[in-house]
Design a protein around this motif. Structure first.
Motif, PDB file in Angstrom:
ATOM      1  N   PHE A 131     -44.764  -3.913 -46.493  1.00 55.25           N
ATOM      2  CA  PHE A 131     -44.611  -3.470 -47.972  1.00 55.25           C
ATOM      3  C   PHE A 131     -45.406  -1.917 -47.966  1.00 55.25           C
ATOM      4  O   PHE A 131     -46.450  -1.540 -47.140  1.00 55.25           O
ATOM      5  CB  PHE A 131     -45.414  -4.369 -48.945  1.00 55.25           C
TER       6      PHE A 131
ATOM      7  N   LEU B   4     -49.305   1.356 -42.443  1.00 57.45           N
ATOM      8  CA  LEU B   4     -50.581   0.965 -43.673  1.00 57.45           C
ATOM      9  C   LEU B   4     -50.749  -0.563 -43.929  1.00 57.45           C
ATOM     10  O   LEU B   4     -51.908  -0.714 -43.707  1.00 57.45           O
ATOM     11  CB  LEU B   4     -50.612   1.741 -44.775  1.00 57.45           C
ATOM     12  N   ASP B   5     -49.663  -1.086 -44.057  1.00 51.69           N
ATOM     13  CA  ASP B   5     -50.000  -2.429 -44.407  1.00 51.69           C
ATOM     14  C   ASP B   5     -50.423  -3.243 -43.192  1.00 51.69           C
ATOM     15  O   ASP B   5     -51.438  -4.342 -43.428  1.00 51.69           O
ATOM     16  CB  ASP B   5     -48.842  -3.375 -44.851  1.00 51.69           C
ATOM     17  N   ARG B   6     -50.320  -2.851 -41.965  1.00 49.68           N
ATOM     18  CA  ARG B   6     -51.080  -3.666 -40.854  1.00 49.68           C
ATOM     19  C   ARG B   6     -52.504  -3.053 -40.844  1.00 49.68           C
ATOM     20  O   ARG B   6     -53.225  -4.150 -40.526  1.00 49.68           O
ATOM     21  CB  ARG B   6     -50.551  -2.989 -39.361  1.00 49.68           C
ATOM     22  N   VAL B   7     -52.889  -2.065 -41.337  1.00 46.82           N
ATOM     23  CA  VAL B   7     -54.289  -1.620 -41.359  1.00 46.82           C
ATOM     24  C   VAL B   7     -54.900  -2.662 -42.388  1.00 46.82           C
ATOM     25  O   VAL B   7     -55.932  -3.156 -42.025  1.00 46.82           O
ATOM     26  CB  VAL B   7     -54.429  -0.292 -41.851  1.00 46.82           C
ATOM     27  N   LEU B   8     -54.302  -2.790 -43.399  1.00 48.34           N
ATOM     28  CA  LEU B   8     -54.950  -3.555 -44.586  1.00 48.34           C
ATOM     29  C   LEU B   8     -54.913  -5.248 -44.127  1.00 48.34           C
ATOM     30  O   LEU B   8     -55.804  -5.915 -44.812  1.00 48.34           O
ATOM     31  CB  LEU B   8     -54.027  -3.255 -45.768  1.00 48.34           C
ATOM     32  N   ARG B   9     -54.053  -5.402 -43.319  1.00 46.10           N
ATOM     33  CA  ARG B   9     -54.158  -7.219 -42.979  1.00 46.10           C
ATOM     34  C   ARG B   9     -55.104  -7.334 -42.155  1.00 46.10           C
ATOM     35  O   ARG B   9     -55.729  -8.438 -41.805  1.00 46.10           O
ATOM     36  CB  ARG B   9     -52.656  -7.595 -42.322  1.00 46.10           C
ATOM     37  N   ALA B  10     -55.516  -6.187 -41.343  1.00 48.98           N
ATOM     38  CA  ALA B  10     -56.350  -6.416 -40.028  1.00 48.98           C
ATOM     39  C   ALA B  10     -58.132  -6.568 -40.557  1.00 48.98           C
ATOM     40  O   ALA B  10     -58.410  -5.988 -41.644  1.00 48.98           O
ATOM     41  CB  ALA B  10     -56.238  -5.463 -39.024  1.00 48.98           C
TER      42      ALA B  10
ATOM     43  N   VAL C 246     -60.478  -0.711 -36.921  1.00 48.89           N
ATOM     44  CA  VAL C 246     -59.748  -0.704 -38.171  1.00 48.89           C
ATOM     45  C   VAL C 246     -60.976  -0.220 -39.225  1.00 48.89           C
ATOM     46  O   VAL C 246     -60.797   0.534 -40.198  1.00 48.89           O
ATOM     47  CB  VAL C 246     -59.261  -2.110 -38.623  1.00 48.89           C
TER      48      VAL C 246
ATOM     49  N   LEU D 151     -50.300   2.028 -50.859  1.00 49.90           N
ATOM     50  CA  LEU D 151     -51.329   1.733 -49.926  1.00 49.90           C
ATOM     51  C   LEU D 151     -52.299   2.852 -49.564  1.00 49.90           C
ATOM     52  O   LEU D 151     -53.294   2.517 -49.233  1.00 49.90           O
ATOM     53  CB  LEU D 151     -50.670   1.049 -48.621  1.00 49.90           C
ATOM     54  N   ASP D 152     -51.707   4.153 -49.402  1.00 49.34           N
ATOM     55  CA  ASP D 152     -52.763   5.171 -48.833  1.00 49.34           C
ATOM     56  C   ASP D 152     -53.747   5.052 -50.174  1.00 49.34           C
ATOM     57  O   ASP D 152     -54.806   5.583 -49.790  1.00 49.34           O
ATOM     58  CB  ASP D 152     -52.019   6.468 -48.406  1.00 49.34           C
TER      59      ASP D 152
ATOM     60  N   LEU E 170     -56.331   2.779 -49.492  1.00 49.44           N
ATOM     61  CA  LEU E 170     -57.056   3.117 -48.188  1.00 49.44           C
ATOM     62  C   LEU E 170     -58.284   4.161 -48.349  1.00 49.44           C
ATOM     63  O   LEU E 170     -59.315   4.297 -47.832  1.00 49.44           O
ATOM     64  CB  LEU E 170     -56.216   3.322 -46.811  1.00 49.44           C
TER      65      LEU E 170
ATOM     66  N   PHE F 282     -48.607   9.218 -47.332  1.00 50.77           N
ATOM     67  CA  PHE F 282     -48.597   8.926 -45.922  1.00 50.77           C
ATOM     68  C   PHE F 282     -48.279   7.290 -45.815  1.00 50.77           C
ATOM     69  O   PHE F 282     -48.827   6.601 -46.604  1.00 50.77           O
ATOM     70  CB  PHE F 282     -49.393   9.421 -44.960  1.00 50.77           C
ATOM     71  N   TYR F 283     -47.414   7.017 -44.802  1.00 54.90           N
ATOM     72  CA  TYR F 283     -47.047   5.831 -44.736  1.00 54.90           C
ATOM     73  C   TYR F 283     -47.340   5.101 -43.475  1.00 54.90           C
ATOM     74  O   TYR F 283     -47.429   3.822 -43.178  1.00 54.90           O
ATOM     75  CB  TYR F 283     -45.620   5.294 -44.930  1.00 54.90           C
TER      76      TYR F 283
ATOM     77  N   LEU G 223     -55.760  -9.539 -48.713  1.00 57.67           N
ATOM     78  CA  LEU G 223     -54.619  -9.135 -47.536  1.00 57.67           C
ATOM     79  C   LEU G 223     -55.299  -9.590 -46.173  1.00 57.67           C
ATOM     80  O   LEU G 223     -54.277 -10.091 -45.428  1.00 57.67           O
ATOM     81  CB  LEU G 223     -54.435  -7.740 -47.648  1.00 57.67           C
ATOM     82  N   ARG G 224     -56.302  -9.546 -46.008  1.00 56.45           N
ATOM     83  CA  ARG G 224     -56.887  -9.946 -44.704  1.00 56.45           C
ATOM     84  C   ARG G 224     -56.966 -11.273 -44.442  1.00 56.45           C
ATOM     85  O   ARG G 224     -56.310 -12.039 -43.460  1.00 56.45           O
ATOM     86  CB  ARG G 224     -58.289  -9.544 -44.460  1.00 56.45           C
TER      87      ARG G 224
END
Lengths: 471, 471
Positions: B191, A209-215, A174, B209-210, B213, A191-192, B181-182
């Motif tokens: 979301f 993208l929300d999974r990227v941000l949570r990890a 990540v 979200l993009d 990132l 992009f989503y 978020l983590r």
């Protein structure tokens, strides 16, 4: 797609001379008149000033409201400031009219800055010669990716897809991904999700993208990716793809070529357009209107509607031949001529009700297995019950009007017959057309009304002839 | 909404006994029979095994295919494994039927695990007593947030919104946001953007979200947030909100209460449903079918359709009174009775064409300013041209059929008259209804066909009576 726009929904919006939309969400006529004056006077700077805050969709709405010359003036006065994605938001006839008036070199410049799906939407309706001239004026990478989209069949997922997307190998972390996104300048506008691919661009998983941000940064991408994949074939019809978005509440989906390689992505905004167009097409086809817009010319409209009217003329003459069989019957009892359209009209309406429900159920894939049998039975029973209700009503009216109870019985019997036939034809005709791979929305209405007219007149005049011994 | 589903679109899908959908994207009948057998035998574990991989939307489709008893068995055998969000995917009649059969405590348990928008969709059609009983069995926080949604009017944005969202103060950095978020466990399922709010929950900006990132950790959120806000009023109609999504290609939008405080978010998947329902409603209303589903009972269907047929009966009797005025004319020339439905039928069709285009244009807000005047003029001219075309055709047919050129001229004149009237009525009637705040899709068809029938019979019989001196 630019996101520079100012809009406020809701009752709190105040009406101002300079506001773009009024409280009813219509384009403010004062605003429009000011723009028209600027266009007529050729005041390029003022035009740019009032157009600048608008979203591409609003620019499209403005173009549709202007006259032919004003549209051209708007595009010319804006010059490089004109966002070509607005052309994806206008009726086809207006788009083609503008494209014909503009030099190809100018179009190439405007299209070069767009996402590939918008560029394809603008180019796909052009003649091949113009298309090639514009493509050859584009940088190689853009040219090849547009060419590839245009090579897919019309209305396919490949035509609608955007070729810009973000792909990553499964072994990245990540943290690496985030660092890449922070460093890279040439990312898609919006992009989503991120696509996890192998060396051959075969999709292994997706990563919202929300999974990227949570990890955590150290997390391996393959450990958090979504492996329950929904992918769309590039050659597949856009409607099939739209149905998947609708069913599974998707926002973005990968598009793969015949070798399973990821070639692009479909986003929900394009699918919303497909869904809307689809429903719109069904409505129009049911009424015998082709692929027609309010901006079409008179000539185009006549040309698109006359064939449907011609088919109706043939069936109307056919129905009139059936009535002609009973010339003698009518001659000896003129009340029959006066009453006969009632039975036909009620049948036509009841048939249209059943047909519409059936056509929609077919379009939305709601008829499977036991449901279909249940629906056929229901429609016949509904036809019978409505038949009885309206037989009694019209029987009473007729009795009172002509002081002839027997005529009331005759019209009532004809009514029950026609409403049962209407229910049966209303469901079986669209189903049969669908079975033979014809679009039930196109042809059902003609068949159903022909059946209800023929049966309506035949039953009423036939029963009357027998009952009163008029043959 | 769970995302555990396995689906492959496209021709490469292979048909297996155990596959859920066949190559045509229909639910595999073998799969369904197996499930039915498990349900009949009460084999809870097997039922859970075959249902487990399905997406909630597919579970909804399965529920619609089953019989009443099987549906209940499915929900009971799955027990806690039954995902109540599947109930948002079925026809209202099926949902209510299930809810009536299940104990309220059980429903409360199932609803507690859902996103608030799904929970509201399930609860909103229940009777108030049941609603209150279920709500009171929920934890305080859930109860209050559902109650607030339910307090908004039916079909409002407040009813459709999800009350789970992520908000941040403007002075946070991207790094702080990512760390939050983590660390946070209790985030919404999915979301797409983050809301930047002040201390009073007034929205200052949004952050897709993009953008998070792409930005460096030290970046202040207020420096990259999107300040061109699209916000929806909670009390606003869901259709208005859907139109904003469609127009501006949105994926998520914040919903604010009357004080401008952020109370929830609308997501595109719910708006897609609204858009589809909307178009579906227009199609059905145009055909005189109310809010009806294929799973409605026979009784409900009769009750929903009979009123429309009753209105049609009244107008048909009216039309027949007009014909009755010409009883003597018909009596002295029976060909008139045979030919008269042709003129009326052509007028009805041409009127339906114009009306459908107009109703759709109104629904899609395409008629503003100059466009409207242009369309009215176009429709009248189209009516005239089609009138001339079909006057010549039917004139010739009539001449040949009855060896009576004068009768051909009469029917031709009536045809031109009726098609011009059809075009005019087809556009003016829906516009007038819209002006008086009535839904043009509901009532237009009745008015338009009444006009074209009356004018069709009146013009034909009247011109014939004058021409042949039959009065």
């Amino acid at each position: 797609m630019s996101s520079d726009f100012e809009t406020e929904l809701g009752p709190e919006t105040e009406m101002e001379t300079s506001a773009f939309r009024d409280a009813e969400d219509r384009i403010n006529s004062l605003w429009l008149e000011r723009l028209r004056a600027f266009l007529a006077a050729g005041r390029a700077e003022d035009v740019a000033l009032v157009m600048e805050p608008l979203h591409a969709a609003d620019v499209g709405d403005v173009l549709e409201l202007l006259d032919h010359d004003e549209r051209l003036a708007l595009v010319r006065l804006l010059g490089e400031k004109f966002d070509y994605s607005a052309l994806t938001e206008v009726d086809e006839s207006i788009r083609l009219e503008l494209m014909e008036a503009l030099p190809n070199a100018e179009i190439a410049r405007g299209v070069a800055g767009l996402d590939s799906d918008d560029a394809v939407a603008i180019l796909e309706d052009l003649e091949e010669e113009d298309q090639n001239e514009i493509l050859s004026a584009l940088p190689t990478f853009e040219r090849l990716s547009l060419k590839r989209s245009l090579d897919f069949p019309e209305d396919s997922a490949g035509r609608r897809m955007q070729t810009e997307f973000i792909a990553t190998p499964p072994f990245w972390t990540v943290g690496q991904m985030i660092d890449y996104l922070r460093a890279e300048r040439d990312l898609p506008d919006e992009f989503y999700q991120i696509y996890v691919v192998d060396a051959g661009y075969k999709v292994l998983g997706t990563l919202p993208l929300d999974r990227v941000l949570r990890a955590q940064r150290a997390t391996k991408i393959e450990s958090i990716m979504n492996t329950n994949l929904v992918l769309v074939d590039a050659a597949e019809d856009q409607e099939e793809a739209a149905r998947a978005f609708e069913r599974y509440d998707l926002v973005e989906v990968g598009v793969v070529d015949e070798n399973g390689r990821l070639v692009g992505v479909l986003t929900i905004d394009d699918m919303v357009d497909v869904i809307t167009e689809e429903a719109d097409e069904d409505i129009k086809l049911l009424a015998g209107v082709g692929d027609e817009d309010v901006s079409d010319t008179t000539f185009d409209t006549v040309r698109s509607r006359a064939p449907w009217l011609a088919v109706n003329l043939v069936t109307a003459v056919l129905v009139s031949l059936v009535i002609g069989l009973f010339g003698g019957t009518i001659d000896s009892m003129v009340e029959l001529a006066v009453l006969m359209p009632i039975v036909a009209s009620m049948g036509g309406n009841a048939g249209a009700q059943t047909m519409t429900v059936t056509v929609r159920a077919i379009a939305m894939r709601e008829l499977e297995g036991g449901r279909l049998r249940r629906l056929i039975r229901r429609e016949m029973v509904v036809g019978f019950f409505n038949g009885v209700i309206f037989a009694i009503l019209i029987g009473l009216v007729t009795w009172l009007r002509y002081s002839n109870p027997q005529l009331g019985v005759v019209i009532g019997m004809a009514m029950i017959t026609n409403l049962v036939v209407a229910g049966t034809a209303g469901i079986l005709i669209p189903l049969t057309l669908d079975r033979f791979k014809a679009d039930p929305a196109i042809a059902s209405a003609v068949f159903v009304t022909t059946v209800t007219d023929v049966v309506g007149f035949f039953a009423f005049l036939g029963i009357a002839g027998l009952w009163f011994g008029l043959f």
